[in-house]
Design a protein around this motif. Structure first.
Motif, short mmCIF file in Angstrom:
data_model
loop_
_atom_site.label_atom_id
_atom_site.label_comp_id
_atom_site.label_asym_id
_atom_site.label_seq_id
_atom_site.Cartn_x
_atom_site.Cartn_y
_atom_site.Cartn_z
N ARG A 116 -50.48 47.08 39.31
CA ARG A 116 -49.70 47.96 40.12
C ARG A 116 -50.48 49.32 40.39
O ARG A 116 -49.72 50.46 40.89
CB ARG A 116 -48.26 48.38 39.27
CG ARG A 116 -47.54 47.17 39.18
CD ARG A 116 -47.06 46.66 40.70
NE ARG A 116 -45.97 45.51 40.51
CZ ARG A 116 -45.90 44.70 41.59
NH1 ARG A 116 -46.00 45.25 42.63
NH2 ARG A 116 -45.18 43.61 41.18
N TYR A 169 -52.77 52.43 41.76
CA TYR A 169 -52.51 52.74 43.29
C TYR A 169 -54.14 52.75 43.67
O TYR A 169 -55.08 52.74 42.93
CB TYR A 169 -52.37 54.23 43.29
CG TYR A 169 -50.83 54.44 43.52
CD1 TYR A 169 -49.88 53.59 44.45
CD2 TYR A 169 -50.03 55.04 42.50
CE1 TYR A 169 -48.54 53.34 44.17
CE2 TYR A 169 -48.57 55.05 42.52
CZ TYR A 169 -47.82 54.35 43.31
OH TYR A 169 -46.36 54.30 43.37
N ARG A 184 -56.16 54.03 49.52
CA ARG A 184 -55.57 53.96 50.77
C ARG A 184 -54.20 54.48 50.51
O ARG A 184 -53.30 54.55 51.56
CB ARG A 184 -55.84 52.59 51.31
CG ARG A 184 -55.29 51.17 50.71
CD ARG A 184 -55.59 50.20 51.70
NE ARG A 184 -55.24 48.88 51.00
CZ ARG A 184 -55.97 48.16 50.20
NH1 ARG A 184 -57.33 48.51 50.14
NH2 ARG A 184 -55.65 46.99 49.73
N ASP A 185 -53.75 54.33 49.17
CA ASP A 185 -52.00 54.44 49.01
C ASP A 185 -51.83 56.00 49.07
O ASP A 185 -50.69 56.13 49.00
CB ASP A 185 -51.70 53.83 47.64
CG ASP A 185 -51.99 52.20 47.68
OD1 ASP A 185 -51.70 51.77 48.62
OD2 ASP A 185 -52.52 51.83 46.67
N ASP A 214 -51.34 58.12 51.00
CA ASP A 214 -50.77 58.39 52.33
C ASP A 214 -49.58 59.07 52.50
O ASP A 214 -49.19 59.17 53.72
CB ASP A 214 -50.71 56.84 53.23
CG ASP A 214 -49.69 56.00 52.46
OD1 ASP A 214 -49.27 56.50 51.59
OD2 ASP A 214 -49.70 54.88 53.11
N ARG A 238 -46.84 58.23 51.71
CA ARG A 238 -45.60 57.27 51.98
C ARG A 238 -45.52 56.14 51.01
O ARG A 238 -44.53 55.61 50.77
CB ARG A 238 -45.82 56.81 53.25
CG ARG A 238 -45.62 57.48 54.65
CD ARG A 238 -45.70 56.67 55.92
NE ARG A 238 -47.22 55.76 55.73
CZ ARG A 238 -48.18 56.09 56.30
NH1 ARG A 238 -48.41 57.28 56.33
NH2 ARG A 238 -49.11 55.19 56.22
N THR A 239 -46.57 55.68 50.46
CA THR A 239 -46.64 54.31 49.55
C THR A 239 -45.92 54.77 48.31
O THR A 239 -44.89 53.69 47.68
CB THR A 239 -48.00 53.91 49.08
OG1 THR A 239 -48.63 53.83 50.39
CG2 THR A 239 -48.11 52.72 48.47
N SER A 240 -46.12 55.73 47.39
CA SER A 240 -45.49 56.06 46.12
C SER A 240 -44.00 56.35 46.27
O SER A 240 -43.74 57.54 47.12
CB SER A 240 -46.31 57.10 45.36
OG SER A 240 -45.25 57.65 44.32
N ARG A 242 -42.58 59.88 48.02
CA ARG A 242 -41.71 60.24 49.21
C ARG A 242 -40.76 61.08 48.81
O ARG A 242 -39.96 62.00 49.31
CB ARG A 242 -40.89 58.65 49.43
CG ARG A 242 -42.19 57.90 49.91
CD ARG A 242 -41.37 56.42 50.74
NE ARG A 242 -40.44 55.59 49.86
CZ ARG A 242 -41.01 54.69 49.04
NH1 ARG A 242 -42.26 54.12 49.08
NH2 ARG A 242 -40.21 54.11 48.24
#
Length: 453
Positions: free
Chosen positions: A289, A291, A294-295, A297, A299-301, A305
């Motif tokens: 899991r 990161y 590229r994560d 960004d 938006r991913t986590s 968010r």
């Protein structure tokens, strides 16, 4: 950031066996909609406080579907499948459920209103008991220094928060939430007894005493809230504070993002103005899991968010950049990659970047960190009640956060996003930002003057 906080444990011989027997698991359950909710956007007072509604009204922000609580009908259906609901996120429309029987999660995932499930926590074998004698370590001796702010003089003057204070803006009327891992002895340390505490809440272990958990949040709090001239004065000495625990001291797991989301949403609901979070995650006990670059960004986590959504609700989130600058990872850690937050790196007393301060950019090319404040040898309070110093973006963030609260007090006509942009524009590198300093060290006094031209 990976835990660097300190906690006092009694002998492991007396460790608890809270999870003896079969392990427990927690899953994040993603829900499709809120169609079955019993709440209505026409009656927001049923799920948001008057203070929260007034904060939004001042900024012209409407209550929308993301504010509606998760459907109670859906939660009942989940529990009918054999799981226990231990938390929800209305902004993300998720439920956090617990079970010892992983087979029932197949039934949960098959429900028509469930769009996905993700395992986020496995219970440890045991949880060591908290120190019942924690208050005995507090030393009531009061230190005195030559400067008004004590050893914090440099860190306060560096961002020119002292000029806001001199103009009468010391945080009065502003509410700050500190989302952290614990506030060990904050209820017993004499230098913190005059801090205005609105309330506390533990989202990891509901009902547990936040003052018996990690000491990290207490030191973070002291950077803002201390108010003893010539001993230690923070950057928002007259603000009011909520203290929330979202960091699990016994594991590094994705569930901590769910706890954090619950905490920031609760902060919204009680009318908090500014949130400080000196937490960040990129590596977990379940390495699958972790990161990747590229994560980062925005938006991913889940935590990222949620942090970004806070500004849409009228709150400012100030977060630490991370302490990986001199480690293999090097980069900022979620939620520092979020849009519409102030990500704070660390400089020393001369304004030079510290080697540990995590760097940007984000994966999609945005400038991070946003700004810098003193995180090298930052003046703060230790759990024994003494004034000391420590390194970390964990402390540069609250130094700035308190100043931002005072700036917003001075400029109540501005929105959360406008205040954040004002802070960035006051940075000494605004014309030439980079991935180390971001927009540089801000001048909050310059920001105030710019807003009142």
């Amino acid at each position: 950031m990976k835990k660097t906080c300190c906690i006092l444990f009694v002998s492991m011989l007396f460790a608890g066996t809270l999870f003896a027997g079969n392990p427990l698991y927690r899953y994040r359950v993603m829900l499709a909609d809120k169609q079955a909710t019993t709440y209505s956007l026409s009656k927001p007072q049923e799920f948001l406080s008057q203070k929260a509604l007034e904060r939004r009204e001042r900024q012209g922000l409407a209550v929308d579907s993301t504010d509606l609580p998760v459907s109670s009908a859906y939660l009942s259906r989940l529990e009918a499948e054999g799981v226990k609901v231990v938390g929800t996120s209305r902004w993300n429309n998720t439920a956090l459920v617990e079970t010892a029987d992983t087979a029932c999660m197949e039934r949960v995932e098959a429900l028509p209103f469930v769009t996905g499930v993700l395992k986020v926590w496995t219970s440890p074998d045991s949880i060591p008991p908290r120190d019942a004698n924690r208050k005995k370590q507090v030393n009531p001796f009061r230190q005195e220094f030559k400067d008004y702010y004590g050893p914090a003089q440099n860190q306060v003057e560096m961002i020119e928060a002292d000029k806001l204070h001199q103009a009468g803006f010391r945080g009065q009327g502003m509410t700050v939430a500190v989302i952290d891992g614990g506030f060990l002895n904050a209820d017993a340390i004499p230098l913190l007894q005059n801090v205005k505490i609105e309330g506390t809440r533990n989202f990891v272990h509901p009902g547990w005493d936040v003052y018996a958990e990690l000491d990290h949040g207490m030191s973070v709090l002291s950077c803002m809230a201390a108010n003893h001239p010539y001993t230690l004065v923070g950057t928002a000495p007259e603000a009011s504070y909520w203290l929330f625990c979202s960091e699990d001291p016994d594991c590094e797991c994705l569930a901590e993002e769910d706890y954090w989301a619950q905490a920031v949403e609760y902060a919204d609901s009680v009318g908090v103005d500014v949130v400080n979070t000196s937490l960040g995650y990129y590596a977990f006990d379940d390495r699958s899991r972790n990161y990747r670059y590229r994560d980062l960004d925005g938006r991913t986590s889940l935590m990222t968010r949620s942090a970004s959504m806070a500004a849409d609700k009228g709150m400012i989130v100030v977060c630490s950049a991370g302490n990986s600058g001199d480690k293999q990872w090097k980069k900022i850690t979620p939620p520092a990659d979020a849009d519409h937050v102030l990500t704070v790196g660390a400089v020393d007393a001369r304004g030079m970047n510290t080697t540990f301060s995590s760097v940007g950019y984000t994966a999609d090319g945005r400038v991070k960190p946003d700004v810098m404040a003193r995180g090298g040898h930052t003046a703060l309070i230790r759990p024994n009640g003494r004034v000391s110093a420590a390194n970390g973006t964990s402390f540069s963030a609250p130094v700035l956060c308190g100043g931002v609260a005072c700036l917003w007090q001075a400029c109540p006509q501005l929105t959360a996003k406008e205040i954040m942009e004002l802070v960035r524009r006051s940075g000494d590198r605004f014309e030439c930002p980079d991935n180390i300093f971001g927009y540089g060290i801000p001048s909050l006094w310059k920001a105030y003057l710019n807003a009142n031209r």
